[in-house]
Design a protein around this motif. Structure first.
Motif, PDB file in Angstrom:
ATOM      1  N   SER A  31       0.803  -1.224   0.000  1.00  0.00           N
ATOM      2  CA  SER A  31       0.000   0.000   0.000  1.00  0.00           C
ATOM      3  C   SER A  31       0.839   1.278   0.000  1.00  0.00           C
ATOM      4  N   SER A  32       2.153   1.143   0.098  1.00  0.00           N
ATOM      5  CA  SER A  32       2.985   2.354   0.113  1.00  0.00           C
ATOM      6  C   SER A  32       3.105   2.925  -1.293  1.00  0.00           C
ATOM      7  N   GLU A  33       3.476   4.169  -1.347  1.00  0.00           N
ATOM      8  CA  GLU A  33       3.648   4.838  -2.630  1.00  0.00           C
ATOM      9  C   GLU A  33       5.083   4.630  -3.111  1.00  0.00           C
ATOM     10  N   LEU A  34       5.365   3.441  -3.621  1.00  0.00           N
ATOM     11  CA  LEU A  34       6.711   3.128  -4.082  1.00  0.00           C
ATOM     12  C   LEU A  34       7.053   3.838  -5.375  1.00  0.00           C
ATOM     13  N   LEU A  35       6.075   3.914  -6.274  1.00  0.00           N
ATOM     14  CA  LEU A  35       6.314   4.527  -7.569  1.00  0.00           C
ATOM     15  C   LEU A  35       6.223   6.044  -7.453  1.00  0.00           C
ATOM     16  N   GLU A  36       7.258   6.713  -7.924  1.00  0.00           N
ATOM     17  CA  GLU A  36       7.310   8.169  -7.863  1.00  0.00           C
ATOM     18  C   GLU A  36       7.054   8.748  -9.243  1.00  0.00           C
ATOM     19  N   GLY A  37       6.658   9.997  -9.270  1.00  0.00           N
ATOM     20  CA  GLY A  37       6.449  10.702 -10.526  1.00  0.00           C
ATOM     21  C   GLY A  37       5.066  11.306 -10.567  1.00  0.00           C
ATOM     22  N   SER A  38       4.950  12.404 -11.301  1.00  0.00           N
ATOM     23  CA  SER A  38       3.667  13.086 -11.347  1.00  0.00           C
ATOM     24  C   SER A  38       3.227  13.410 -12.771  1.00  0.00           C
ATOM     25  N   GLY A  39       3.948  12.896 -13.754  1.00  0.00           N
ATOM     26  CA  GLY A  39       3.588  13.153 -15.140  1.00  0.00           C
ATOM     27  C   GLY A  39       2.357  12.361 -15.558  1.00  0.00           C
ATOM     28  N   ASN A  40       2.014  12.474 -16.821  1.00  0.00           N
ATOM     29  CA  ASN A  40       0.821  11.790 -17.331  1.00  0.00           C
ATOM     30  C   ASN A  40       0.952  10.277 -17.369  1.00  0.00           C
ATOM     31  N   THR A  41       2.160   9.748 -17.598  1.00  0.00           N
ATOM     32  CA  THR A  41       2.285   8.301 -17.760  1.00  0.00           C
ATOM     33  C   THR A  41       3.442   7.670 -16.988  1.00  0.00           C
ATOM     34  N   LEU A  42       4.597   8.291 -16.973  1.00  0.00           N
ATOM     35  CA  LEU A  42       5.794   7.673 -16.405  1.00  0.00           C
ATOM     36  C   LEU A  42       5.771   7.644 -14.883  1.00  0.00           C
ATOM     37  N   ARG A  43       6.283   6.542 -14.325  1.00  0.00           N
ATOM     38  CA  ARG A  43       6.524   6.421 -12.889  1.00  0.00           C
ATOM     39  C   ARG A  43       7.847   5.664 -12.722  1.00  0.00           C
ATOM     40  N   HIS A  44       8.495   5.848 -11.576  1.00  0.00           N
ATOM     41  CA  HIS A  44       9.787   5.204 -11.375  1.00  0.00           C
ATOM     42  C   HIS A  44      10.020   4.856  -9.901  1.00  0.00           C
ATOM     43  N   LEU A  45      10.966   3.965  -9.724  1.00  0.00           N
ATOM     44  CA  LEU A  45      11.482   3.601  -8.407  1.00  0.00           C
ATOM     45  C   LEU A  45      12.902   4.162  -8.327  1.00  0.00           C
ATOM     46  N   LYS A  46      13.313   4.652  -7.165  1.00  0.00           N
ATOM     47  CA  LYS A  46      14.667   5.182  -6.983  1.00  0.00           C
ATOM     48  C   LYS A  46      15.485   4.236  -6.106  1.00  0.00           C
ATOM     49  N   PHE A  47      16.742   4.075  -6.502  1.00  0.00           N
ATOM     50  CA  PHE A  47      17.663   3.215  -5.756  1.00  0.00           C
ATOM     51  C   PHE A  47      18.945   3.987  -5.495  1.00  0.00           C
ATOM     52  N   ARG A  48      19.289   4.114  -4.216  1.00  0.00           N
ATOM     53  CA  ARG A  48      20.519   4.811  -3.837  1.00  0.00           C
ATOM     54  C   ARG A  48      21.643   3.833  -3.491  1.00  0.00           C
ATOM     55  N   SER A  49      21.276   2.565  -3.313  1.00  0.00           N
ATOM     56  CA  SER A  49      22.271   1.530  -3.031  1.00  0.00           C
ATOM     57  C   SER A  49      21.706   0.174  -3.477  1.00  0.00           C
ATOM     58  N   LEU A  50      22.568  -0.795  -3.544  1.00  0.00           N
ATOM     59  CA  LEU A  50      22.122  -2.155  -3.893  1.00  0.00           C
ATOM     60  C   LEU A  50      21.087  -2.680  -2.903  1.00  0.00           C
ATOM     61  N   GLU A  51      21.238  -2.281  -1.644  1.00  0.00           N
ATOM     62  CA  GLU A  51      20.338  -2.762  -0.598  1.00  0.00           C
ATOM     63  C   GLU A  51      18.899  -2.268  -0.803  1.00  0.00           C
ATOM     64  N   ASP A  52      18.720  -1.204  -1.569  1.00  0.00           N
ATOM     65  CA  ASP A  52      17.379  -0.675  -1.844  1.00  0.00           C
ATOM     66  C   ASP A  52      16.591  -1.541  -2.827  1.00  0.00           C
ATOM     67  N   ILE A  53      17.275  -2.405  -3.545  1.00  0.00           N
ATOM     68  CA  ILE A  53      16.628  -3.201  -4.595  1.00  0.00           C
ATOM     69  C   ILE A  53      15.911  -4.394  -3.979  1.00  0.00           C
ATOM     70  N   ASP A  54      14.605  -4.451  -4.180  1.00  0.00           N
ATOM     71  CA  ASP A  54      13.779  -5.544  -3.676  1.00  0.00           C
ATOM     72  C   ASP A  54      13.118  -6.235  -4.871  1.00  0.00           C
ATOM     73  N   VAL A  55      13.665  -7.382  -5.239  1.00  0.00           N
ATOM     74  CA  VAL A  55      13.178  -8.127  -6.402  1.00  0.00           C
ATOM     75  C   VAL A  55      11.696  -8.465  -6.260  1.00  0.00           C
ATOM     76  N   SER A  56      11.237  -8.716  -5.044  1.00  0.00           N
ATOM     77  CA  SER A  56       9.833  -9.096  -4.836  1.00  0.00           C
ATOM     78  C   SER A  56       8.879  -7.938  -5.140  1.00  0.00           C
ATOM     79  N   VAL A  57       9.380  -6.727  -5.168  1.00  0.00           N
ATOM     80  CA  VAL A  57       8.575  -5.569  -5.561  1.00  0.00           C
ATOM     81  C   VAL A  57       8.717  -5.305  -7.064  1.00  0.00           C
ATOM     82  N   ILE A  58       9.939  -5.398  -7.564  1.00  0.00           N
ATOM     83  CA  ILE A  58      10.225  -5.038  -8.955  1.00  0.00           C
ATOM     84  C   ILE A  58       9.622  -6.027  -9.950  1.00  0.00           C
ATOM     85  N   GLU A  59       9.793  -7.317  -9.732  1.00  0.00           N
ATOM     86  CA  GLU A  59       9.327  -8.301 -10.717  1.00  0.00           C
ATOM     87  C   GLU A  59       7.821  -8.223 -10.980  1.00  0.00           C
TER      88      GLU A  59
END
Length: 122
Positions: free
Chosen positions: A78-106
């Motif tokens: 339920s968290s707002e993982l996807l960032e962005g406010s444009g009409n279509t694009l959204r993104h996830l930000k990663f500042r380190s390898l530890e931020d990458i969660d495959v269970s969210v991305i896949e």
């Protein structure tokens, strides 16, 4: 997924930390079940399957994994993982390898691919 030479060059020119993040994201995107094609468009690695699916962008302090139809994606928590406010694009930000969660991305990649298939079949 066959690697693209321009993407290889893009990755080789990154700082060590960004390089490791981008390589990990590329590894996730290379999952054979996604059947993605890697290209280099708009100065970024871009991934396609029946249309544009995702891209990787670098900034000074982070790496983004973006989705072309991100406004239609539903994160699996339920968290707002996807960032962005444009009409279509959204993104996830990663500042380190530890931020990458495959269970969210896949699941997000799967949804993005399915959106393309839905568009084709309608």
């Amino acid at each position: 997924m066959e690697h693209n030479d321009k993407v290889d060059q893009f990755i080789a020119e990154l700082s060590p930390e960004q390089n490791s993040i981008v390589l990990k994201l590329r590894e996730i995107l290379a999952n054979p079940s996604f059947d993605l094609t890697e290209t280099y468009k708009w100065s970024s690695p871009t991934y396609e399957n029946n249309g544009l699916v995702a891209y990787i962008k670098t900034a000074k302090a982070y790496v983004s994994l973006g989705f072309y139809k991100g406004f239609e994606l539903v994160p699996f928590d339920s968290s707002e993982l996807l960032e962005g406010s444009g009409n279509t694009l959204r993104h996830l930000k990663f500042r380190s390898l530890e931020d990458i969660d495959v269970s969210v991305i896949e699941p997000l990649i799967t949804q993005a691919i399915n959106l393309n298939l839905k568009t084709i079949n309608n």
